[in-house]
Design a protein around this motif. Structure first.
Motif, PDB file in Angstrom:
ATOM      1  N   GLY A  47       0.795  -1.219   0.000  1.00 20.99           N
ATOM      2  CA  GLY A  47       0.000   0.000   0.000  1.00 20.99           C
ATOM      3  C   GLY A  47       0.829   1.271   0.000  1.00 20.99           C
ATOM      4  O   GLY A  47       0.280   2.358   0.004  1.00 20.99           O
ATOM      5  N   ALA A  48       2.125   1.160  -0.004  1.00 22.15           N
ATOM      6  CA  ALA A  48       2.968   2.349   0.048  1.00 22.15           C
ATOM      7  C   ALA A  48       3.224   2.939  -1.334  1.00 22.15           C
ATOM      8  O   ALA A  48       3.755   4.011  -1.459  1.00 22.15           O
ATOM      9  N   GLU A  49       2.798   2.201  -2.368  1.00 23.31           N
ATOM     10  CA  GLU A  49       2.997   2.716  -3.715  1.00 23.31           C
ATOM     11  C   GLU A  49       1.985   3.805  -4.028  1.00 23.31           C
ATOM     12  O   GLU A  49       1.012   4.006  -3.311  1.00 23.31           O
ATOM     13  N   GLN A  50       2.215   4.442  -5.129  1.00 23.63           N
ATOM     14  CA  GLN A  50       1.307   5.504  -5.535  1.00 23.63           C
ATOM     15  C   GLN A  50      -0.046   4.884  -5.920  1.00 23.63           C
ATOM     16  O   GLN A  50      -0.098   3.855  -6.581  1.00 23.63           O
ATOM     17  N   LYS A  51      -1.101   5.506  -5.510  1.00 23.09           N
ATOM     18  CA  LYS A  51      -2.445   5.010  -5.813  1.00 23.09           C
ATOM     19  C   LYS A  51      -2.727   5.150  -7.304  1.00 23.09           C
ATOM     20  O   LYS A  51      -2.295   6.117  -7.941  1.00 23.09           O
ATOM     21  N   GLY A  52      -3.437   4.163  -7.832  1.00 22.42           N
ATOM     22  CA  GLY A  52      -3.806   4.228  -9.244  1.00 22.42           C
ATOM     23  C   GLY A  52      -4.796   5.344  -9.511  1.00 22.42           C
ATOM     24  O   GLY A  52      -5.552   5.763  -8.632  1.00 22.42           O
ATOM     25  N   PHE A  53      -4.754   5.842 -10.699  1.00 19.22           N
ATOM     26  CA  PHE A  53      -5.625   6.962 -11.064  1.00 19.22           C
ATOM     27  C   PHE A  53      -6.644   6.459 -12.066  1.00 19.22           C
ATOM     28  O   PHE A  53      -6.295   5.899 -13.103  1.00 19.22           O
ATOM     29  N   ILE A  54      -7.920   6.600 -11.743  1.00 19.35           N
ATOM     30  CA  ILE A  54      -8.987   6.227 -12.668  1.00 19.35           C
ATOM     31  C   ILE A  54      -9.629   7.528 -13.141  1.00 19.35           C
ATOM     32  O   ILE A  54     -10.266   8.256 -12.354  1.00 19.35           O
ATOM     33  N   PRO A  55      -9.453   7.822 -14.424  1.00 15.26           N
ATOM     34  CA  PRO A  55     -10.049   9.065 -14.917  1.00 15.26           C
ATOM     35  C   PRO A  55     -11.570   8.942 -14.973  1.00 15.26           C
ATOM     36  O   PRO A  55     -12.119   7.896 -15.281  1.00 15.26           O
ATOM     37  N   SER A  56     -12.227  10.001 -14.621  1.00 15.71           N
ATOM     38  CA  SER A  56     -13.697   9.990 -14.687  1.00 15.71           C
ATOM     39  C   SER A  56     -14.115  10.355 -16.103  1.00 15.71           C
ATOM     40  O   SER A  56     -13.510  11.219 -16.749  1.00 15.71           O
ATOM     41  N   LEU A  57     -15.123   9.680 -16.568  1.00 14.27           N
ATOM     42  CA  LEU A  57     -15.601   9.940 -17.932  1.00 14.27           C
ATOM     43  C   LEU A  57     -16.765  10.854 -17.975  1.00 14.27           C
ATOM     44  O   LEU A  57     -17.586  11.059 -17.241  1.00 14.27           O
TER      45      LEU A  57
END
Length: 57
Positions: A47-57
């Motif tokens: 969990g220390a990695e960068q959080k994934g980014f989900i672009p909003s549509l």
């Protein structure tokens, strides 16, 4: 180096200035080898990695 400094160094630590320089160079080389051999691998915790980014549509 002046003769007085060399005599003072010899009186305090028992080594001449040149001997002290040689000893310091040898110690530095050995210390660097020691650090490379005993270096711990740094791993990130879960969990220390960068959080994934989900672009909003």
């Amino acid at each position: 180096m002046s003769l007085g400094y060399n005599r003072l160094c010899k009186a305090i630590i028992g080594l001449s200035v040149e001997e002290l320089k040689n000893l310091a160079a040898e110690f530095s080389a050995c210390y660097l080898i020691y650090r490379k051999k005993n270096r711990k691998d740094h791993e990130r915790q879960m969990g220390a990695e960068q959080k994934g980014f989900i672009p909003s549509l």
